[in-house]
Write an enzyme that holds these catalytic residues in place. Structure first.
Site, mmCIF file in Angstrom:
data_model
loop_
_atom_site.group_PDB
_atom_site.id
_atom_site.type_symbol
_atom_site.label_atom_id
_atom_site.label_comp_id
_atom_site.label_asym_id
_atom_site.label_seq_id
_atom_site.Cartn_x
_atom_site.Cartn_y
_atom_site.Cartn_z
ATOM 1 N N GLY A 230 20.467 14.223 -6.887
ATOM 2 C CA GLY A 230 19.952 13.685 -5.623
ATOM 3 C C GLY A 230 18.546 14.033 -5.483
ATOM 4 O O GLY A 230 18.323 15.337 -5.891
ATOM 5 N N ASP B 2 14.987 7.538 -4.890
ATOM 6 C CA ASP B 2 14.432 8.658 -5.763
ATOM 7 C C ASP B 2 12.909 8.486 -5.912
ATOM 8 O O ASP B 2 12.343 9.607 -6.572
ATOM 9 C CB ASP B 2 15.191 8.339 -7.170
ATOM 10 C CG ASP B 2 16.668 8.577 -7.121
ATOM 11 O OD1 ASP B 2 17.304 8.032 -6.481
ATOM 12 O OD2 ASP B 2 17.118 9.793 -7.439
HETATM 13 O O1 MRU Z 1 22.089 10.059 -10.115
HETATM 14 P P1 MRU Z 1 22.004 10.694 -8.850
HETATM 15 O O2 MRU Z 1 23.239 10.998 -8.115
HETATM 16 O O3 MRU Z 1 21.247 11.818 -8.847
HETATM 17 O O4 MRU Z 1 21.307 9.639 -7.732
HETATM 18 C C1 MRU Z 1 21.121 9.861 -6.518
HETATM 19 C C2 MRU Z 1 20.796 8.643 -5.731
HETATM 20 O O5 MRU Z 1 20.283 7.636 -6.106
HETATM 21 C C3 MRU Z 1 20.097 8.895 -4.142
HETATM 22 O O6 MRU Z 1 20.421 7.809 -3.443
HETATM 23 C C4 MRU Z 1 18.954 9.421 -4.034
HETATM 24 O O7 MRU Z 1 18.608 10.429 -4.885
HETATM 25 C C5 MRU Z 1 18.316 9.670 -2.885
HETATM 26 S S1 MRU Z 1 19.263 11.512 -2.111
HETATM 27 C C6 MRU Z 1 18.868 11.859 -0.869
#
Ligand code: MRU
Length: 337
Positions: A48, A234
């Protein structure tokens, strides 16, 4: 509401909840060096965008602290750790920012490096609570009704942040205000952050929810069974394009077709003005095994290959609003961050 410290600093170590073990086991890991932090990031034990920013900074702090204890060159250890950590995952800009902030602070010594990491940790908690309030206000003004059916994707909750969430922070605040009829959380293939993590958080906050296979979302949205889509990000490019977990773009297209708001909740730190458009955002491509197998069991025939982009980019014109701790930006109306 649940307040999880997905990542923390305790007595010279980084403490995380191992998110690969949820929802079945709540396991805490104590990470003592930057290599362990890098491994935890790569395997998504910690994940995240906001939590990655904290992990990057605290990973550099660990490097400085361990080098000082060993009596080796702190500056060199910081440099090596920064390169290692920044290379783990390319899409979330928060990670690189966290690393850079800690590296800059390291010229002031080990304690200053640790303090910089802890400051990001504390700020992330505060900032996400502000996003929750602003986002719930916005949903109240955008949606046609008060008993909202909200669709979300992946996990943008406390597990992805510190203490509170971004998209799921908005949902939590709206739930606390009695605005939420039901939350639909997409399972989020291939690693199931929605089914495993968001559902775990929703259960803990006592919000009514259903888990959907990702492919079911568009039909429900276009069929009038969803009032708003709320997701995290992200990286948000200078033109308002939004990178988020793969599958997000499909929800945005469905939301536009249905005429419902598509809201992105993210800290200001996720906005990257040095990235002009979504096409310039590096999209992480992960191992094909994540797609070709399920729960350790091969599902595709031997010899199959796979594509596994971990994120996709939603163009600005599909984004009704970006909610940060400071403001609401309306990319679909041509407003830039
Ligand atoms: O691959 P991840 O689980 O790290 O992806 C996370 C996401 O896409 C979330 O939606 C994003 O990081 C926002 S977290 C507040």
């Amino acid at each position: 509401m649940l307040t999880v410290r997905a990542i923390d600093w305790d007595e010279g170590e980084v403490v995380i909840i191992d998110q690969t073990r949820l929802p079945h086991e709540e396991v805490t890991l104590r990470l003592q060096g930057p290599d362990q932090v890098a491994e935890a990031i790569t395997t998504l034990r910690v994940r995240g965008a906001p939590a990655l920013g904290v992990a990057g900074a605290l990973g550099v702090a660990l490097a400085a602290a361990r080098a000082a204890e060993r009596g080796t060159d702190v500056a060199e250890a910081v440099r090596d750790a920064a390169a290692l950590l920044a290379a783990t995952r390319p899409t979330a800009v928060n990670l690189r920012r966290g690393v850079d902030t800690a590296v800059a602070a390291s010229t002031g010594g080990v304690e200053a490096t640790i303090a910089a990491g802890i400051a990001i940790l504390d700020r992330t908690d505060m900032v996400t609570r502000a996003i929750g309030e602003r986002g719930a206000d916005l949903l109240g003004s955008l949606a046609k009704q008060r008993d909202l059916r909200i669709l979300t994707h992946c996990n943008a909750g406390a597990l992805a942040c510190v203490g509170w969430g971004t998209a799921l922070g908005v949902v939590a605040t709206a739930h606390d205000r009695g605005m939420v009829a039901r939350v639909l959380t997409c399972e989020t293939r291939p690693l199931l952050q929605g089914a495993r993590l968001t559902a775990w958080e929703l259960a803990r906050m006592g919000a009514p929810y259903d888990v959907l296979v990702d492919g079911a979302a568009a039909g429900l949205v276009v069929g009038g069974q969803v009032d708003a889509v709320v997701v995290g990000a992200d990286r948000i490019a200078a033109n308002g394009d939004v990178a988020n977990k793969v599958g997000t773009l499909a929800h945005a297209l469905a939301a536009q077709r249905a005429g419902i708001p598509f809201v992105v909740a993210a800290p200001e730190d996720t906005i990257d003005l040095d990235t002009p458009t979504g096409a310039d955002i590096p999209i992480e491509e992960r191992a094909s095994d994540e797609v070709l197998a399920f729960a350790g069991q091969r599902t595709a025939p031997e010899g199959s290959t796979a594509r596994n982009p971990a994120f996709d980019v939603t163009p600005a014109d599909l984004v009704t609003a970006v909610v940060t701790e400071d403001r609401v930006i309306r990319p679909a109306r041509g407003e830039h961050p």
